[in-house]
Design an enzyme around this catalytic site. Structure first.
Site, mmCIF file in Angstrom:
data_model
loop_
_atom_site.group_PDB
_atom_site.id
_atom_site.type_symbol
_atom_site.label_atom_id
_atom_site.label_comp_id
_atom_site.label_asym_id
_atom_site.label_seq_id
_atom_site.Cartn_x
_atom_site.Cartn_y
_atom_site.Cartn_z
ATOM 1 N N GLU A 21 -11.271 4.982 -2.808
ATOM 2 C CA GLU A 21 -9.816 4.975 -2.669
ATOM 3 C C GLU A 21 -9.169 5.052 -4.044
ATOM 4 O O GLU A 21 -9.615 4.400 -4.997
ATOM 5 C CB GLU A 21 -9.334 3.715 -1.949
ATOM 6 C CG GLU A 21 -7.802 3.655 -1.835
ATOM 7 C CD GLU A 21 -7.320 2.484 -1.016
ATOM 8 O OE1 GLU A 21 -7.593 2.484 0.201
ATOM 9 O OE2 GLU A 21 -6.699 1.572 -1.586
ATOM 10 N N PRO A 24 -1.619 6.715 -6.578
ATOM 11 C CA PRO A 24 -0.884 7.621 -7.460
ATOM 12 C C PRO A 24 -0.461 6.935 -8.756
ATOM 13 O O PRO A 24 0.225 5.913 -8.719
ATOM 14 C CB PRO A 24 0.354 8.010 -6.630
ATOM 15 C CG PRO A 24 0.006 7.671 -5.215
ATOM 16 C CD PRO A 24 -0.909 6.487 -5.302
ATOM 17 N N THR A 52 -3.393 6.457 -1.648
ATOM 18 C CA THR A 52 -2.458 5.518 -1.036
ATOM 19 C C THR A 52 -1.036 6.058 -1.041
ATOM 20 O O THR A 52 -0.690 6.992 -1.765
ATOM 21 C CB THR A 52 -2.479 4.158 -1.755
ATOM 22 O OG1 THR A 52 -1.998 4.318 -3.089
ATOM 23 C CG2 THR A 52 -3.885 3.591 -1.785
ATOM 24 N N HIS A 81 -3.001 8.083 3.125
ATOM 25 C CA HIS A 81 -2.308 6.939 3.726
ATOM 26 C C HIS A 81 -0.909 7.385 4.166
ATOM 27 O O HIS A 81 -0.270 8.202 3.503
ATOM 28 C CB HIS A 81 -2.157 5.806 2.713
ATOM 29 C CG HIS A 81 -3.439 5.147 2.338
ATOM 30 N ND1 HIS A 81 -3.530 3.813 1.991
ATOM 31 C CD2 HIS A 81 -4.706 5.623 2.248
ATOM 32 C CE1 HIS A 81 -4.772 3.510 1.695
ATOM 33 N NE2 HIS A 81 -5.512 4.602 1.838
ATOM 34 N N TYR A 153 -8.387 -6.436 9.449
ATOM 35 C CA TYR A 153 -8.208 -7.604 8.570
ATOM 36 C C TYR A 153 -9.187 -8.707 8.971
ATOM 37 O O TYR A 153 -8.917 -9.482 9.889
ATOM 38 C CB TYR A 153 -6.767 -8.105 8.642
ATOM 39 C CG TYR A 153 -5.760 -7.086 8.170
ATOM 40 C CD1 TYR A 153 -5.375 -7.039 6.839
ATOM 41 C CD2 TYR A 153 -5.229 -6.144 9.048
ATOM 42 C CE1 TYR A 153 -4.472 -6.086 6.382
ATOM 43 C CE2 TYR A 153 -4.329 -5.188 8.605
ATOM 44 C CZ TYR A 153 -3.958 -5.159 7.279
ATOM 45 O OH TYR A 153 -3.070 -4.207 6.852
#
Length: 579
Positions: A21, A24, A52, A81, A153
C-alpha cells in the site's frame, strides 16, 4: 484483472502472495520519488498495489492520476481506495468511470475518516453514509466489472473501541455482522486494519468463518520504521500493543536504525505465525518506504534480491485492455513508458506476431510527447551536463554509462545498467570508444533456462533465445566502414537513418525480425521482441529528440558543449545491427 481472481490463481498451489500500500505524497518531487521506489518494489511481482484516498477526498485528483500511472506505466495490478467522505454520488461515479477508462478493475470501498479538523464522519448531501452504501452502489451501477475489497477490523473499528482499548462483545459482534453485510452486498476480499497482536487477528479470521464469511481475509502488516510514528499511528487507530513489543522498543526508541531492525524482525515473525495458520496472503502498509517491507519479504523467503522473475522481457501494463499483448519492437526497450504512452489509444494490441506496425487495427505509433521533467532528470543533468571539448569527450560519456560509472542516460527511463547489459559491458565500452555511441543492446542467448536471473523470462520450465543486437549513433564514415565489413557476414542485418530521414539498410521496409523468443512446455513459441523497420523510423525521431532536448538542452544556449552536440546531431546517423 480482479484481485480475487489473482489471489485464487496464485494461492491454488499453496503459494504465499503479498501486496503493498502507498499514499499520495504532498509534493511533485515526492511523487517522483514514490514512483522510483514503486518501480523497485513492483519488480518483485506483488499480487497488487493500492493507493489511498486522502481524508475528506483531499487527494482525489492525485490519487486518480497515481492509480492510472500505477496500472499503465508501472504495470502493476492497482486497487484504488475510494471513500464516502465529502463525496456526492456524482463525484464517486466520476472516480469510478475514470479508473474504468484506464483499465483499473479494483476498488477498496471505505467510509473514510473525517476531514482534517473534524472529529466525526458527517454524511454529505447526496452522499453515502457508510462503506456498505458504496459497495451496493458499485454493484448496482457497474455490475461485476469491479472487484471490490472492504476493510476489516480485528479489534473493532476505532469508533467502537472504548477508553483502555476495550471493545464490548456486543459491539464486536455488530462489527462482524456489518462486515458480513458488506460481503453479501458484493465485496470479494477483506483487508484488515493494522494490528500487532497476531492472536487477535487469528481469532478475528475464525470468528468471520464462524458466521459464514468465506472470502479471503488479508492481514494488514505495518512495519515499525520509527518509534514516534509507531506510537502516533497505533494511538490514532487505537491498536493494542502487546507488552513484549513495548518492552523491546523502550530501550531503543531513540535509535532509529535499531527500531527499524526490530520492526523488520517483528514483522517477519508475525507473518510466519500467520502463514503457519494457513493464511496465504500478506498486505504491507509501506508508508511509501521500501526497505523494511522488502526486508520482511526476504526474511520470509518470498523474494530474493538477485532473482526477479519476468513474465516477458518487458513489463506488460495491468490494464485489462492489454492482457493479451505479448510483442513489441525492441527500440523502446529502455523507454517502456514512452512506448506505452504512444499506444494508449490503441484499440487492439499485438498478440502472437507483430505484423505491420502501420496496421490500422493497432493504431499509430507517433503520439509520443515528452513526459514532464522528473526527479531523475536532475541526475541526468549532474552526470551528462559536464563540459565537452571534443568528440572523444562525447564517446567517453557513453563509455562510462556502459561501464556502470554513470547511473542515468537520456535514452533510458530505467535506473542504471540492466542485468543483461552487464554481460557485455566491456565489449560495449570498446564499441563506444571507436565512435559507435550505443543506446540499446542485448547479448546473444542460445537456449538458456528461462529462469536464469540475468536473461530469463516467462517462468521456469522453458528455454529462451536472443539474437545479438546493437543500436547506436555514428558518423557517416563509421557507418560506411561497418557496411563494408558486413559484406563478409551475410547473416548480419543493418539499418541506419539520419535526422532528416535518409535511409540505408540491407533489409526491406516490411521485414519484421524476431530478436527474442522463448520455448515453453505446451505453448506456441513466444516472440516478445522484434525489429521492425517501420517502427525504427518512428523511434528515430524520438532518439534524435532525446539527443537535443534530453542532452544538448541541458547546457546554456551559448555553451560550446551545446554547440558541439547540436552540430553532431546534424551529422550523425542512428543505426542498428543484428542477425
Amino acid at each position: 484483472m480482479k484481485i480475487i481472481d489473482k489471489i485464487r490463481e496464485s494461492t491454488a498451489g499453496d503459494n504465499v502472495v503479498f501486496s503493498f500500500e502507498f499514499f499520495p505524497p504532498k509534493t511533485e518531487d515526492g511523487v517522483d520519488n514514490l514512483f522510483d521506489r514503486m518501480e523497485r518494489m513492483v519488480a518483485h511481482n506483488p499480487t497488487f498495489c493500492d493507493i489511498t484516498w486522502g481524508a475528506g477526498g483531499t487527494t482525489a485528483d492525485l490519487t486518480l492520476e497515481i492509480a492510472n500511472r500505477m496500472q499503465n506505466m508501472v504495470c502493476v495490478e492497482t486497487m484504488m481506495h475510494l471513500t464516502c467522505t465529502n463525496m456526492p454520488v456524482d463525484k464517486i461515479d466520476h472516480a469510478l468511470v475514470t479508473i474504468k477508462s484506464n483499465g483499473i478493475q479494483n476498488v477498496l470501498a471505505l467510509r473514510g475518516d473525517p476531514p482534517h479538523g473534524q472529529d466525526k464522519f458527517v454524511q454529505v448531501d447526496g452522499g453515502f453514509a457508510c462503506a456498505l452504501d458504496l459497495v451496493e452502489h458499485i454493484r448496482a451501477k457497474y455490475g461485476d466489472y469491479f472487484g471490490i475489497t472492504v476493510a476489516g477490523y480485528p479489534e473493532g473499528h476505532p469508533e467502537v473501541i472504548q477508553d483502555g482499548g476495550v471493545t464490548t462483545p456486543e459491539a464486536y459482534q455488530n462489527e462482524l455482522a456489518y462486515l458480513k453485510r458488506k460481503v453479501n452486498a458484493g465485496a470479494e476480499v477483506i483487508v484488515t486494519q493494522l494490528f500487532y497482536d497476531t492472536d487477535i487477528f487469528l481469532k478475528f479470521v475464525n470468528d468471520c468463518r464462524q458466521i459464514g464469511i468465506t472470502c479471503p481475509i488479508v492481514p494488514g502488516i505495518m512495519p515499525i520504521n520509527n518509534y514516534k510514528g509507531f506510537i502516533r499511528m497505533t494511538g490514532f487507530c487505537k491498536t493494542k500493543i502487546p507488552a513484549e513489543i513495548m518492552a523491546a522498543l523502550e530501550p531503543i526508541k531513540d535509535n532509529e536504525e535499531a527500531v527499524r531492525a526490530y520492526g523488520i524482525h517483528l514483522g517477519a515473525e508475525m507473518c510466519k505465525k500467520i502463514m503457519v495458520n494457513g493464511i496465504r496472503t500478506i498486505h504491507l502498509y509501506t508508508l511509501n518506504m521500501e526497505k523494511s517491507a522488502l526486508a520482511i519479504l526476504m526474511n520470509l523467503g518470498l523474494i530474493e534480491e538477485s532473482r526477479v522473475s519476468r513474465p516477458l522481457p518487458w513489463r506488460r501494463p495491468a490494464n485489462v485492455l492489454r492482457v493479451k499483448e505479448n510483442v513489441r519492437p525492441i527500440f523502446w526497450a529502455n523507454r517502456p513508458k514512452s512506448y506505452i504512452s504512444r499506444t494508449l489509444a490503441w484499440e487492439r494490441f499485438p498478440h502472437g506476431r507483430w505484423e505491420d506496425s502501420q496496421n490500422p487495427s493497432y493504431g499509430i505509433l507517433t503520439d509520443y510527447q515528452f513526459m514532464r521533467p522528473r526527479a531523475r532528470d536532475k541526475k541526468i543533468s549532474e552526470e551528462w551536463a559536464t563540459p565537452l571539448k571534443s568528440v572523444e569527450d562525447v564517446c567517453e560519456k557513453f563509455t562510462k554509462f556502459c561501464l556502470g560509472k554513470l547511473r542515468s542516460s537520456p535514452w533510458s527511463e530505467l535506473e542504471g545498467l540492466q542485468l543483461e547489459t552487464k554481460i557485455i559491458c566491456e565489449q560495449l565500452a570498446n564499441v563506444n570508444m571507436k565512435g559507435f555511441l550505443t543506446i540499446n543492446s542485448q547479448p546473444a542467448v542460445n537456449g538458456v533456462k528461462s529462469d536464469r536471473p540475468s536473461v530469463g523470462w516467462g517462468g521456469s520450465g522453458g528455454y529462451v533465445y536472443q539474437k545479438a543486437y546493437l543500436e547506436f549513433f555514428c558518423s557517416r564514415e563509421s557507418l560506411n566502414a561497418l557496411v563494408e565489413k558486413c559484406k563478409a557476414y551475410p547473416f548480419l542485418t543493418y539499418m541506419a537513418v539520419n535526422k532528416q530521414g535518409n535511409w540505408i539498410a540491407n533489409v526491406h521496409n516490411a521485414d519484421v525480425n524476431a530478436v527474442t523468443w522463448g520455448v515453453f512446455p505446451s505453448k506456441e513459441i513466444v516472440q516478445p521482441t522484434v525489429v521492425d523497420p517501420a517502427s525504427f523510423m518512428v523511434w528515430k525521431d524520438e532518439a534524435f529528440e532525446l539527443w537535443s532536448r534530453g542532452w544538448a538542452n541541458l547546457y546554456p544556449e551559448s555553451d560550446p558543449s551545446r554547440k558541439l552536440l547540436d552540430e553532431g546531431a546534424e551529422k550523425l546517423l542512428l543505426g542498428q545491427l543484428g542477425r
